[in-house]
Design an enzyme around this catalytic site. Sequence first.
Site, PDB file in Angstrom:
ATOM      1  N   GLU A  97      13.113  -4.922  -3.307  1.00 24.89           N
ATOM      2  CA  GLU A  97      12.393  -5.158  -4.322  1.00 24.89           C
ATOM      3  C   GLU A  97      13.208  -5.120  -5.611  1.00 24.89           C
ATOM      4  O   GLU A  97      12.590  -6.117  -6.612  1.00 24.89           O
ATOM      5  CB  GLU A  97      11.132  -3.909  -4.571  1.00 24.89           C
ATOM      6  CG  GLU A  97      10.440  -4.120  -5.831  1.00 24.89           C
ATOM      7  CD  GLU A  97       9.160  -3.070  -5.916  1.00 24.89           C
ATOM      8  OE1 GLU A  97       8.431  -3.296  -6.569  1.00 24.89           O
ATOM      9  OE2 GLU A  97       9.691  -1.779  -5.516  1.00 24.89           O
ATOM     10  N   ASN A 111      10.103   6.342 -14.627  1.00 20.10           N
ATOM     11  CA  ASN A 111      11.124   6.881 -14.979  1.00 20.10           C
ATOM     12  C   ASN A 111      11.660   8.142 -14.578  1.00 20.10           C
ATOM     13  O   ASN A 111      12.760   8.368 -14.082  1.00 20.10           O
ATOM     14  CB  ASN A 111      11.249   6.843 -16.629  1.00 20.10           C
ATOM     15  CG  ASN A 111      11.459   5.642 -17.105  1.00 20.10           C
ATOM     16  OD1 ASN A 111      11.744   4.523 -16.573  1.00 20.10           O
ATOM     17  ND2 ASN A 111      11.521   5.590 -18.484  1.00 20.10           N
ATOM     18  N   GLU A 112      10.731   9.141 -14.279  1.00 18.72           N
ATOM     19  CA  GLU A 112      11.014  10.562 -14.031  1.00 18.72           C
ATOM     20  C   GLU A 112      11.418  10.446 -12.487  1.00 18.72           C
ATOM     21  O   GLU A 112      12.385  11.266 -12.336  1.00 18.72           O
ATOM     22  CB  GLU A 112       9.621  11.513 -14.057  1.00 18.72           C
ATOM     23  CG  GLU A 112       9.304  11.420 -15.608  1.00 18.72           C
ATOM     24  CD  GLU A 112       8.470  10.418 -16.123  1.00 18.72           C
ATOM     25  OE1 GLU A 112       8.339  10.323 -17.303  1.00 18.72           O
ATOM     26  OE2 GLU A 112       8.215   9.412 -15.479  1.00 18.72           O
ATOM     27  N   GLY A 132       0.745  -1.190  -0.163  1.00 18.27           N
ATOM     28  CA  GLY A 132       0.221   0.054  -0.153  1.00 18.27           C
ATOM     29  C   GLY A 132       0.777   1.311  -0.240  1.00 18.27           C
ATOM     30  O   GLY A 132       0.943   2.078   1.014  1.00 18.27           O
ATOM     31  N   TYR A 133       1.407   1.486  -1.133  1.00 11.53           N
ATOM     32  CA  TYR A 133       2.471   2.682  -1.241  1.00 11.53           C
ATOM     33  C   TYR A 133       1.475   3.727  -2.202  1.00 11.53           C
ATOM     34  O   TYR A 133       1.031   4.867  -1.803  1.00 11.53           O
ATOM     35  CB  TYR A 133       3.592   2.446  -2.101  1.00 11.53           C
ATOM     36  CG  TYR A 133       4.725   1.764  -1.241  1.00 11.53           C
ATOM     37  CD1 TYR A 133       4.357   1.183   0.017  1.00 11.53           C
ATOM     38  CD2 TYR A 133       6.204   1.893  -1.368  1.00 11.53           C
ATOM     39  CE1 TYR A 133       5.330   0.848   0.966  1.00 11.53           C
ATOM     40  CE2 TYR A 133       7.104   1.471  -0.604  1.00 11.53           C
ATOM     41  CZ  TYR A 133       6.820   0.890   0.575  1.00 11.53           C
ATOM     42  OH  TYR A 133       7.793   0.223   1.293  1.00 11.53           O
TER      43      TYR A 133
END
Length: 390
Positions: free
Chosen positions: A243, A370-371, A126-127
């Site tokens: 991760e 990516n950003e 839950g991020y």
Amino acid sequence: MEVEEFRTEVRQWLADNLVGDYAALKGLGGPGREHEAFEERLAWNQHLAKAGLTCLGWPEEHGGRGLTTAHRVAFYEEYAKADAPDKVNHLGEELLGPTLIAYGTPEQQQRFLPRILDVTELWSQGYSEPGAGSDLANVATSAELDGDAWIINGQKVWTSLAHWAQWCFVIARTEKGSKRHAGLSYLLVPLDQPGVEIRPIIQLTGDSEFNEVFFDDARTDADLVVGEPGDGWRVAMGTLTFERGVSTLGQQIRYRRELLGIVELAKKTGAADDPLIRERLTRSWAGLQTMRSYAMATMDLGDGDRTGSAMGGGQDSVSKLLWANWHRELGEIAMDVRGAAGLTLDDGEFDEWQRLYLFSRSDTIYGGSNEIQRNIIAERVLGLPREAKG
């Protein structure tokens, strides 16, 4: 046990056990295909656990085998070569488990680690939120301590596998008025309770492996905060580092299989006669070798140094950029090789290459866009000025 001896043991075990009903699971599951035979893959994952083939890098005192990074790389490579089904317990085994070992209390470790080890409890993450996707510091979900429980309110989105999970590790703002990285806490929240609503999100492929999760006065015990209250940012960053661990080597073998499949398809369709297609396939092959070389080089840091690498050397951000861009480009190559035939459905179903193209569009977004990865490298590694906020 030496690495090559272990590799041989894993290869033989997979050959002996990927038979019968389990043989039908070969190649199933994984990103974009988590809906495939989920219950059967859960049974397979529990079969792995009984054989001592889960949580290989966990310390022995926590039920693991204490194996080195090289042993774990060997396992994931052999697992991918055998085309074994994707495991359903990745979030527990590779993310939350190592996080609890690094930051959790003895009571939390005793409560949760055995059930991750034997795959009897599944976890979700839950991020992300509608206003806090890759920028985790914008989290608005709140949690307030009320006696012996945290009361949680807010919404999470893109929550992988939440509709199959029993628990979720949740980043919530526990200090009123706090901003950015301060005042966040890392909570362990049961999903099967009043006040939690899970809504699957329909993807481009028509499947659902992501979810929206709504918390409306949901509860979790006061002692189910990992680390100190307000220290959630540090713990969350540790989880993100885990991760991007050794399982990426197995991922790259699957990528290689996809690339070789596209090469064969190009030969059949005549697309291989196009010099531009040949050049792109060659560049793709070179990119895959680069990914592997980079992963092997950075893993030489050792497990004990990996938490620091995310904030210091930026290796994890570079790795994410490498595979995400490579895989998205592979999906585009696949569609160009398919040509006009790739624009239609066969019996209303996406084929392998259409599904690859559609799902790989998300590769540069999930797990940190990516950003955001480029900002981490620029600001925390190269020391460039922070991005101006509008």
